[in-house]
Write a protein that holds these residues in place. Structure first.
Motif, PDB file in Angstrom:
ATOM      1  N   SER A   1       0.795  -1.207   0.076  1.00  0.00           N
ATOM      2  CA  SER A   1      -0.009   0.015  -0.097  1.00  0.00           C
ATOM      3  C   SER A   1       1.039   1.337   0.031  1.00  0.00           C
ATOM      4  O   SER A   1       0.554   2.348   0.338  1.00  0.00           O
ATOM      5  CB  SER A   1      -0.691   0.101   1.109  1.00  0.00           C
ATOM      6  OG  SER A   1      -0.310  -0.279   2.457  1.00  0.00           O
ATOM      7  N   ALA A   2       2.031   1.211  -0.375  1.00  0.00           N
ATOM      8  CA  ALA A   2       3.097   2.169  -0.587  1.00  0.00           C
ATOM      9  C   ALA A   2       3.607   2.321  -2.053  1.00  0.00           C
ATOM     10  O   ALA A   2       3.174   1.240  -2.790  1.00  0.00           O
ATOM     11  CB  ALA A   2       4.291   2.002   0.327  1.00  0.00           C
ATOM     12  N   SER A   3       3.929   3.514  -2.442  1.00  0.00           N
ATOM     13  CA  SER A   3       4.443   3.766  -3.993  1.00  0.00           C
ATOM     14  C   SER A   3       5.777   2.792  -4.069  1.00  0.00           C
ATOM     15  O   SER A   3       6.491   2.492  -2.975  1.00  0.00           O
ATOM     16  CB  SER A   3       4.715   5.083  -3.983  1.00  0.00           C
ATOM     17  OG  SER A   3       5.634   5.712  -3.016  1.00  0.00           O
ATOM     18  N   GLN A   4       5.982   2.572  -5.271  1.00  0.00           N
ATOM     19  CA  GLN A   4       7.005   1.803  -5.642  1.00  0.00           C
ATOM     20  C   GLN A   4       8.412   2.513  -5.666  1.00  0.00           C
ATOM     21  O   GLN A   4       8.301   3.639  -6.344  1.00  0.00           O
ATOM     22  CB  GLN A   4       6.973   1.012  -7.009  1.00  0.00           C
ATOM     23  CG  GLN A   4       5.857  -0.187  -6.668  1.00  0.00           C
ATOM     24  CD  GLN A   4       5.584  -0.868  -7.976  1.00  0.00           C
ATOM     25  OE1 GLN A   4       6.473  -1.332  -8.504  1.00  0.00           O
ATOM     26  NE2 GLN A   4       4.228  -1.210  -8.423  1.00  0.00           N
ATOM     27  N   ILE A   5       9.480   1.818  -5.435  1.00  0.00           N
ATOM     28  CA  ILE A   5      11.086   2.539  -5.527  1.00  0.00           C
ATOM     29  C   ILE A   5      11.142   2.575  -6.989  1.00  0.00           C
ATOM     30  O   ILE A   5      10.997   1.084  -7.391  1.00  0.00           O
ATOM     31  CB  ILE A   5      11.955   2.023  -4.706  1.00  0.00           C
ATOM     32  CG1 ILE A   5      11.639   2.390  -3.260  1.00  0.00           C
ATOM     33  CG2 ILE A   5      13.405   2.351  -5.064  1.00  0.00           C
ATOM     34  CD1 ILE A   5      12.524   1.674  -2.003  1.00  0.00           C
ATOM     35  N   SER A   6      11.405   3.493  -7.779  1.00  0.00           N
ATOM     36  CA  SER A   6      11.629   3.315  -9.475  1.00  0.00           C
ATOM     37  C   SER A   6      12.318   4.170  -9.777  1.00  0.00           C
ATOM     38  O   SER A   6      13.133   5.158  -9.363  1.00  0.00           O
ATOM     39  CB  SER A   6       9.999   3.803  -9.905  1.00  0.00           C
ATOM     40  OG  SER A   6       8.845   3.151  -9.085  1.00  0.00           O
ATOM     41  N   ASP A   7      12.646   4.082 -11.229  1.00  0.00           N
ATOM     42  CA  ASP A   7      13.460   4.871 -12.170  1.00  0.00           C
ATOM     43  C   ASP A   7      12.624   5.263 -13.142  1.00  0.00           C
ATOM     44  O   ASP A   7      11.793   4.686 -13.878  1.00  0.00           O
ATOM     45  CB  ASP A   7      14.544   3.998 -12.660  1.00  0.00           C
ATOM     46  CG  ASP A   7      15.251   3.153 -11.646  1.00  0.00           C
ATOM     47  OD1 ASP A   7      15.442   3.753 -10.459  1.00  0.00           O
ATOM     48  OD2 ASP A   7      15.772   2.079 -12.140  1.00  0.00           O
ATOM     49  N   GLY A   8      12.681   6.691 -13.330  1.00  0.00           N
ATOM     50  CA  GLY A   8      12.176   7.221 -14.453  1.00  0.00           C
ATOM     51  C   GLY A   8      12.213   8.853 -14.679  1.00  0.00           C
ATOM     52  O   GLY A   8      12.912   9.333 -13.693  1.00  0.00           O
ATOM     53  N   ALA A   9      11.751   9.460 -15.789  1.00  0.00           N
ATOM     54  CA  ALA A   9      11.808  10.824 -16.054  1.00  0.00           C
ATOM     55  C   ALA A   9      10.906  11.352 -16.885  1.00  0.00           C
ATOM     56  O   ALA A   9      10.036  10.363 -17.581  1.00  0.00           O
ATOM     57  CB  ALA A   9      13.520  11.159 -16.633  1.00  0.00           C
ATOM     58  N   ALA A  10      10.410  12.588 -16.678  1.00  0.00           N
ATOM     59  CA  ALA A  10       9.225  13.273 -17.707  1.00  0.00           C
ATOM     60  C   ALA A  10       9.881  14.613 -17.833  1.00  0.00           C
ATOM     61  O   ALA A  10      10.376  15.297 -17.089  1.00  0.00           O
ATOM     62  CB  ALA A  10       8.115  12.960 -16.799  1.00  0.00           C
ATOM     63  N   ALA A  11       8.998  15.318 -18.757  1.00  0.00           N
ATOM     64  CA  ALA A  11       9.287  16.607 -19.255  1.00  0.00           C
ATOM     65  C   ALA A  11       8.047  17.196 -19.796  1.00  0.00           C
ATOM     66  O   ALA A  11       7.436  16.557 -20.612  1.00  0.00           O
ATOM     67  CB  ALA A  11      10.714  16.547 -20.179  1.00  0.00           C
ATOM     68  N   LEU A  12       8.205  18.572 -19.606  1.00  0.00           N
ATOM     69  CA  LEU A  12       6.852  19.396 -20.223  1.00  0.00           C
ATOM     70  C   LEU A  12       7.563  20.783 -20.722  1.00  0.00           C
ATOM     71  O   LEU A  12       8.579  21.110 -20.153  1.00  0.00           O
ATOM     72  CB  LEU A  12       6.026  19.684 -19.167  1.00  0.00           C
ATOM     73  CG  LEU A  12       5.303  18.395 -18.576  1.00  0.00           C
ATOM     74  CD1 LEU A  12       5.695  18.558 -16.715  1.00  0.00           C
ATOM     75  CD2 LEU A  12       3.678  18.354 -18.278  1.00  0.00           C
TER      76      LEU A  12
END
Length: 395
Positions: A248-259
């Motif tokens: 019930s917690a967020s996952q430890i992750s890799d990623g990127a995003a841009a706007l």
């Protein structure tokens, strides 16, 4: 003042810790979305006035201004500057706010906002160091003195504010049961799986090629085989008699995003098509021990400034740092649960800290476009008891 509009939004897939994106340097992840953003929005990188990049653990491979390094790695002109900021989990959402302020005030014409986190290569907490004298731990004596004795504050811990403990305190205050949290987590995975199966994420994701040549096109964290029975077997690491688990917690992750952010007039002059207008942007703070409740006052402030009621918002994205956060938010705002995180959230998709704000906004914008939703609201809890809230209007 001029308006501020978003003319492009793109993200990488989100990978699990130690998963498909673990072999990719965070600067390279960032460069990938910068390149994709320019291509998809049809913008000339030479016209970008600044790149504002969110990143929480600014150490190791994410040190030395990862935002500027991303610009160079993307092959953009050396004349394009970049900076990196840390508002904890809301870093790239704050980057969007700063970008909007810059173009609306006339300080810039075109600004790119986004963020990255490789939690595989730069583990969470790795930026905390005692330093050469052994006294470089965060917070300091005055903060400890202020909160010592507060329930949930561990005064003898190097990091006495604990988000997991805060989640447990929220669950207790709002009377949330283990069953409710597990049901919410299961729903997040089910929504994300349904969206992925329907191809809903394809238009917002730009594939990443990893060193072995594989092409990563989809989010890795969605657990299609989970169930209430499996979730019920997980331990409660923050309190022996608690209700919050890894499930019930967020996952430890890799990623990127841009706007990409500009004004509607500049976009018109340069042939760019606005996706949405940044209607209202606020930031606020709340109890740092509970830590995760600030989305509630942030939402109230954003709606008040916008002159809108919660019923006028067609979709809400409330970051799923822990399941008690959106559930408490729903209870206090009386929002429609059917409009909350309709394509799943961080419990299923993952939470690459510095990149999550931009990832969530990208997902929300594409949902608004696909369903003709006029107003969307994004808010997320942040370390230290803060929260950003952003209302966007579809154009």
């Amino acid at each position: 003042m001029a308006d501020a509009v978003i003319v492009g939004a793109v993200r990488t897939p989100v990978g699990r810790r130690g998963g498909v994106l673990g072999a990719v340097h965070p600067v390279d992840l960032s460069a990938r979305v910068l390149t994709a953003l320019a291509e998809r929005a049809g913008l000339d990188p030479a016209e970008v006035d600044d790149v504002i990049w969110g990143c929480v653990s600014q150490v190791g491979e994410q040190a030395w201004n990862v935002g500027r390094n991303a610009v160079l790695a993307a092959g953009w002109p050396e004349s394009v500057p970049g900076t990196t900021l840390d508002r904890q989990c809301g870093s790239s959402q704050q980057a969007l706010h700063f970008a909007a302020a810059a173009v609306a005030s006339g300080q810039a014409d075109l600004v790119v906002a986004g963020g990255v986190e490789s939690m595989t290569r730069v583990p969470m907490g790795s930026s905390i160091s005692p330093g050469p004298t052994g006294t470089g731990l965060p917070y300091g004596d005055l903060v400890r003195d202020r909160y010592r004795g507060t329930p949930g504050f561990a005064a003898d811990d190097p990091v006495p504010f604990n988000q997991g403990v805060g989640a447990e305190l929220i669950a207790a205050r709002w009377g949330l049961t283990r069953r409710q949290l597990d049901e919410y987590a299961l729903t997040s995975h089910q929504k994300a799986a349904a969206a992925q199966d329907a191809g809903a994420f394809e238009s917002e994701i730009d594939p990443v090629f990893v060193p072995d040549g594989a092409k990563v096109v989809a989010d890795e964290g969605i657990r299609r085989d989970t169930s209430l029975e499996r979730l019920a077997e997980l331990k409660t690491p923050f309190r022996a008699d608690g209700v919050v688990t890894a499930g019930s917690a967020s996952q430890i992750s890799d990623g990127a995003a841009a706007l990409a952010v500009t004004t509607s007039e500049w976009a018109r002059q340069h042939g760019l098509r606005p996706l949405a207008r940044i209607h209202t942007a606020v930031v606020t703070a709340d109890d740092p021990v509970l830590m995760l409740t600030a989305p509630i006052p942030a939402t109230a402030r954003a709606l008040r400034r916008a002159g809108l009621g919660i019923e006028e918002i067609g979709v809400y994205e409330v970051n799923e740092a822990f399941a008690p956060v959106p559930l408490a938010w729903l209870a206090e705002t009386e929002a429609d649960p059917a409009r909350l995180n309709p394509r799943g959230g961080a419990i299923a998709l993952g939470h690459p800290l510095g990149g999550s704000g931009a990832r969530i906004m990208t997902t929300m914008l594409h949902y608004m476009r696909d369903h003709g939703v006029r107003y969307g609201l994004q808010t997320m809890c942040e370390g230290g008891g803060m929260a950003n809230a952003t209302i966007v209007e579809l154009l």
